[in-house]
Design a protein around this motif. Structure first.
Motif, mmCIF file in Angstrom:
data_model
loop_
_atom_site.group_PDB
_atom_site.id
_atom_site.type_symbol
_atom_site.label_atom_id
_atom_site.label_comp_id
_atom_site.label_asym_id
_atom_site.label_seq_id
_atom_site.Cartn_x
_atom_site.Cartn_y
_atom_site.Cartn_z
ATOM 1 N N LYS A 2 -3.936 -6.052 37.036
ATOM 2 C CA LYS A 2 -3.904 -5.331 38.298
ATOM 3 C C LYS A 2 -4.940 -5.900 39.265
ATOM 4 O O LYS A 2 -5.956 -6.446 38.858
ATOM 5 C CB LYS A 2 -4.179 -3.845 38.066
ATOM 6 C CG LYS A 2 -3.180 -3.131 37.167
ATOM 7 C CD LYS A 2 -3.560 -1.680 37.027
ATOM 8 C CE LYS A 2 -2.566 -0.939 36.124
ATOM 9 N NZ LYS A 2 -2.672 -1.380 34.723
ATOM 10 N N TYR A 4 -7.185 -4.544 42.592
ATOM 11 C CA TYR A 4 -7.615 -3.479 43.490
ATOM 12 C C TYR A 4 -8.459 -4.098 44.592
ATOM 13 O O TYR A 4 -9.187 -5.062 44.371
ATOM 14 C CB TYR A 4 -8.466 -2.436 42.760
ATOM 15 C CG TYR A 4 -7.753 -1.642 41.690
ATOM 16 C CD1 TYR A 4 -6.359 -1.634 41.583
ATOM 17 C CD2 TYR A 4 -8.477 -0.888 40.764
ATOM 18 C CE1 TYR A 4 -5.721 -0.902 40.603
ATOM 19 C CE2 TYR A 4 -7.841 -0.152 39.775
ATOM 20 C CZ TYR A 4 -6.459 -0.168 39.699
ATOM 21 O OH TYR A 4 -5.831 0.564 38.730
ATOM 22 N N ALA A 21 -14.121 2.686 43.064
ATOM 23 C CA ALA A 21 -13.390 1.437 42.864
ATOM 24 C C ALA A 21 -13.804 0.763 41.558
ATOM 25 O O ALA A 21 -12.951 0.315 40.777
ATOM 26 C CB ALA A 21 -13.628 0.494 44.046
ATOM 27 N N ALA A 25 -11.417 0.229 38.345
ATOM 28 C CA ALA A 25 -11.197 -1.149 37.898
ATOM 29 C C ALA A 25 -11.614 -1.318 36.444
ATOM 30 O O ALA A 25 -10.941 -1.996 35.656
ATOM 31 C CB ALA A 25 -11.973 -2.119 38.791
ATOM 32 N N LEU A 32 -11.136 -6.741 40.991
ATOM 33 C CA LEU A 32 -11.544 -5.997 42.181
ATOM 34 C C LEU A 32 -12.046 -6.944 43.263
ATOM 35 O O LEU A 32 -12.884 -7.810 42.997
ATOM 36 C CB LEU A 32 -12.640 -4.989 41.825
ATOM 37 C CG LEU A 32 -13.165 -4.109 42.970
ATOM 38 C CD1 LEU A 32 -12.057 -3.214 43.514
ATOM 39 C CD2 LEU A 32 -14.342 -3.263 42.497
ATOM 40 N N ALA A 95 -1.888 -6.515 46.079
ATOM 41 C CA ALA A 95 -2.763 -5.450 45.578
ATOM 42 C C ALA A 95 -1.950 -4.263 45.075
ATOM 43 O O ALA A 95 -0.941 -3.879 45.673
ATOM 44 C CB ALA A 95 -3.724 -5.002 46.676
ATOM 45 N N LEU A 97 -3.606 -1.353 44.583
ATOM 46 C CA LEU A 97 -4.286 -0.195 45.155
ATOM 47 C C LEU A 97 -5.328 -0.666 46.157
ATOM 48 O O LEU A 97 -6.058 -1.620 45.898
ATOM 49 C CB LEU A 97 -4.968 0.615 44.044
ATOM 50 C CG LEU A 97 -5.678 1.905 44.464
ATOM 51 C CD1 LEU A 97 -4.658 2.933 44.953
ATOM 52 C CD2 LEU A 97 -6.469 2.485 43.296
ATOM 53 N N VAL A 162 -3.234 5.977 38.596
ATOM 54 C CA VAL A 162 -4.673 6.012 38.854
ATOM 55 C C VAL A 162 -5.364 7.000 37.924
ATOM 56 O O VAL A 162 -6.477 6.741 37.430
ATOM 57 C CB VAL A 162 -4.934 6.399 40.329
ATOM 58 C CG1 VAL A 162 -6.397 6.771 40.553
ATOM 59 C CG2 VAL A 162 -4.542 5.239 41.247
#
Length: 278
Positions: A2, A4, A21, A25, A32, A95, A97, A162
């Motif tokens: 992922k 972020y 964040a 993460a 991130l 991204a 998120l 999330v």
């Protein structure tokens, strides 16, 4: 893996967005990107000085997280229009998120034009998490506003990703016109139609029974949601960015706009999924 993005204007509450964040993460094993944007209309010398100062401040905010070493992160300072530049970065990086802090209140300006935060949400093609509260623990309760739209379904699914362990409660406000003039039991047809719409929406959007509980409450939207907030005390609210796709994709719904002006807790806003061409 992922990806972020946490974007900040380096205002006083920037640390809240950064802590959330890094926490997310770390929890989800995400990469991130911490970003801030310098206005590209500034003179070159001033822009260069600001960029250097922002790099130092971004590094400080990242290193302030006790476990930042456990997160694969990087910092970037970009030139451009903040809303457009951040939305473009989210699109380029694919991204999952985008994480923002709450904006600095401007009582007059906020009534006549969108905030940077609102413009980012309008332009972004991924869910946006607005962080209002200190990130002291994982999310415990998610309240989802249900309007039977694809964007609402996308927001609920994003909130579940999330906060997969959080309790999720979906609430639909059933407004019955002239309900005071209806005979006893006169709202039965309206409620039956709403329940049928809820079932159809859940099937169409592939929302499993295990995702959470749903209720249909009679009343005006703002009053219903206010009552739900008082009852469930959520630490995250999930809302669709707009009720329908098409041209209105570029406009926030009126309820979501009001919610973002004065959020009672953290808020996650998601756009509707892209249309699939047949």
């Amino acid at each position: 893996m992922k990806t972020y993005i946490v974007a900040t204007d380096l205002s006083a509450r920037a640390d809240r967005a950064f802590r959330r964040a890094f926490s997310l993460a770390r929890e989800h094993g995400a990469r991130l990107i911490a970003v801030s944007v310098v206005d590209d209309t500034l003179p070159d010398a001033i822009a260069a000085r600001l960029s250097a100062e922002m790099v130092s401040e971004l590094d400080r905010l990242c290193e302030a997280d006790a476990d930042s070493g456990k997160v694969d992160y990087e910092t970037r300072v970009l030139l451009g229009v903040p809303s457009k530049t951040i939305a473009e970065l989210a699109r380029e990086e694919k991204a999952d998120l985008l994480i923002l802090g709450i904006h600095r209140p401007r009582p007059f300006a906020d009534t006549v034009r969108d905030t940077t935060m609102q413009r980012i949400i309008r332009l972004a093609n991924c869910p946006v998490l607005l962080v209002r509260d200190p990130a002291t623990k994982p999310y415990q309760t998610v309240l989802a506003t249900v309007d039977f739209s694809p964007a609402c379904a996308a927001a609920m699914k994003a909130a579940h990703k999330v906060a997969p362990k959080a309790k999720l409660v979906g609430v639909h406000a059933l407004h019955i016109p002239y309900d005071g003039f209806l005979p006893a039991g006169g709202d039965v047809q309206f409620r039956a139609e709403a329940e049928a719409a809820l079932t159809e929406w859940r099937e169409a959007q592939k929302i499993p029974e295990s995702l959470g509980t749903f209720s249909i409450d009679t009343g005006v939207l703002n009053e219903v949601i206010s009552s739900a907030i008082a009852e469930h005390r959520p630490d995250l609210i999930a809302a669709g960015a707009h009720a329908r796709a098409g041209l209105v994709r570029y406009f926030l719904g009126s309820f979501t706009t009001r919610l973002l002006h004065d959020p009672p807790c953290d808020v996650l806003v998601a756009p509707p999924p892209p249309r699939v061409e047949r």
